[in-house]
Scaffold this active site. Structure first.
Site, PDB file in Angstrom:
ATOM      1  N   THR A 277       0.855  -1.180   0.000  1.00  0.00           N
ATOM      2  CA  THR A 277       0.000   0.000   0.000  1.00  0.00           C
ATOM      3  C   THR A 277       0.896   1.236   0.000  1.00  0.00           C
ATOM      4  OG1 THR A 277      -0.077   0.243   2.423  1.00  0.00           O
ATOM      5  CG2 THR A 277      -1.703  -1.237   1.414  1.00  0.00           C
TER       6      THR A 277
ATOM      7  N   ILE B  60       6.852  -2.486   7.413  1.00  0.00           N
ATOM      8  CA  ILE B  60       6.735  -1.040   7.514  1.00  0.00           C
ATOM      9  C   ILE B  60       7.524  -0.402   6.370  1.00  0.00           C
ATOM     10  CG2 ILE B  60       6.980   0.970   8.979  1.00  0.00           C
ATOM     11  CD1 ILE B  60       5.058  -1.236  10.034  1.00  0.00           C
ATOM     12  N   LYS B  61       6.849   0.427   5.583  1.00  0.00           N
ATOM     13  CA  LYS B  61       7.506   1.071   4.445  1.00  0.00           C
ATOM     14  C   LYS B  61       8.178   2.368   4.884  1.00  0.00           C
ATOM     15  CE  LYS B  61       5.723   0.995   0.268  1.00  0.00           C
ATOM     16  NZ  LYS B  61       4.767   1.159  -0.866  1.00  0.00           N
ATOM     17  N   ILE B  62       9.449   2.478   4.543  1.00  0.00           N
ATOM     18  CA  ILE B  62      10.251   3.660   4.857  1.00  0.00           C
ATOM     19  C   ILE B  62      10.915   4.120   3.570  1.00  0.00           C
ATOM     20  CG2 ILE B  62      12.230   4.545   6.157  1.00  0.00           C
ATOM     21  CD1 ILE B  62      11.644   2.433   8.284  1.00  0.00           C
TER      22      ILE B  62
ATOM     23  N   ILE C 168       2.647  -1.244   5.074  1.00  0.00           N
ATOM     24  CA  ILE C 168       2.004   0.028   5.403  1.00  0.00           C
ATOM     25  C   ILE C 168       3.093   1.078   5.565  1.00  0.00           C
ATOM     26  CG2 ILE C 168       1.963  -0.539   7.882  1.00  0.00           C
ATOM     27  CD1 ILE C 168      -0.627   1.142   8.081  1.00  0.00           C
TER      28      ILE C 168
END
Length: 364
Positions: free
Chosen positions: A43, A138-140, A107
């Site tokens: 996402t 976790i998207k960074i 996310i």
């Protein structure tokens, strides 16, 4: 057996680049998992902006959040976390069957934190705690400021999807941040076998920007190279993956301790130019230990008519370098291309996120 399964057999996991409450409650996501063979979901702020700004799927929850006095940002993250948590549950069987390699749902932290290391780390840890599912990623973003954040979040034992990578140079920095993060996770006593990561390399946007510059040059030689930069760039990244990560002595020690390689993930794989084959960024980027996350139109095209011929990544570095040499000879400043794309990538996500906050704020 369909073309998604053929990609999987060649080493490329297929994830869906989309998520919404409707997709979850209607059973569509479950059908895609069982029927097409997708093994993950990604996402981003634009996806949630589209999902939450239309239809009635979120009305009941927005009403409850309004009654609780929630602000727009709190409401958006609350709804996004619920969707991601439910998607993680939908992929639980895939996650277990793959030993944690797939069955992943990503996310993203607030894109406005792209230049804020401490804020990114704090929110990454909070999102991980809020989703409360081991198969969340976790998207960074791979901005310069967030490279240390990638290391710190991995060191905390949290799986990370590094996003918005455009250049091979930046990708090598991501690899270094990943190795350091896994090393620190080991020192912190975490089980390395439970930590996974992907490096999301954006493909079609490279062609869009390079093609624009080639069109301005306008010569026959320039026009002949259009549509080749995106694949060449990704193939050079894959070559860097096999060298900078897989052959690094420090990585070999971590792998012996149970660590998993950070897989290259091909993102932005829907073609922007309708003149190009709609599976261009699928069939041209097949190889071991990779992921391709697709918008639904690209997934449908892949299932319908993709021609999967096996590994199209290994051994392609020399041809890719020839494409880059031709671009440089024509006067295309590739370093500037990648600077522009990273800046625009962050700005587009910030804009989508702000529009979503404004929309939900009005509804609240």
């Amino acid at each position: 057996m369909n073309h998604v399964h053929e990609l999987s057999a060649a080493g490329t996991s297929v994830w869906l680049d989309d998520l919404s409450r409707d997709r979850l409650t209607s059973g569509n996501l479950a059908e895609l998992i069982s029927g097409t063979g997708i093994v993950g979901v990604t996402t981003n702020p634009a996806i949630f902006a589209k999902a939450m700004s239309a239809g009635t799927a979120y009305d009941e929850q927005i009403g409850a959040l309004k009654a609780a006095g929630a602000g727009a940002s709190e409401a958006v993250f609350t709804m996004a976390v619920e969707d991601v948590r439910n998607a993680c549950d939908a992929f639980a069987a895939v996650y277990e069957a793959s030993g944690g390699v797939d069955g992943r749902v990503s996310i993203e932290v607030d894109p406005g934190l792209a230049d804020d290391r401490e804020g990114t780390v704090a929110q990454a840890k909070q999102l991980y705690a809020d989703v409360a599912r081991e198969n969340v990623m976790i998207k960074i973003p791979a901005t310069e400021a967030c490279l240390p954040a990638i290391t710190e979040v991995l060191a905390a034992g949290i799986s990370v999807n590094v996003t918005l990578i455009f250049s091979v140079e930046r990708y090598r920095q991501v690899v270094a941040a990943f190795i350091e993060g896994i090393s620190q996770a080991q020192a912190n006593g975490h089980d390395l076998s439970r930590i996974h990561s992907v490096a999301s390399f954006f493909v079609s946007r490279v062609d869009t920007e390079v093609d624009r510059r080639l069109a301005e040059i306008g010569t026959a030689a320039a026009l002949a190279v259009q549509g080749k930069a995106g694949l060449a760039n990704a193939r050079l990244a894959y070559e860097a993956f096999t060298v900078d990560l897989l052959q690094d002595s420090r990585w070999e020690q971590l792998q012996a301790a149970g660590a998993h390689a950070q897989r290259p993930l091909w993102a932005s794989t829907g073609v922007k130019n309708p003149d190009y084959p709609d599976t261009l960024y699928v069939t041209g980027l097949v190889g071991p230990q990779t992921v391709n996350t697709m918008p639904e139109d690209t997934l449908d095209a892949t299932i319908d008519h993709a021609t999967v011929t096996g590994d199209t990544l290994t051994g392609t570095g020399d041809d890719a370098r020839e494409v880059f040499a031709a671009l440089e000879d024509l006067g295309v400043d590739l370093a500037d291309v990648f600077r522009v794309l990273e800046h625009e990538g962050v700005e587009k996500f910030v804009s989508s996120w702000q529009e979503l906050l404004d929309t939900i704020g009005e509804r609240l």
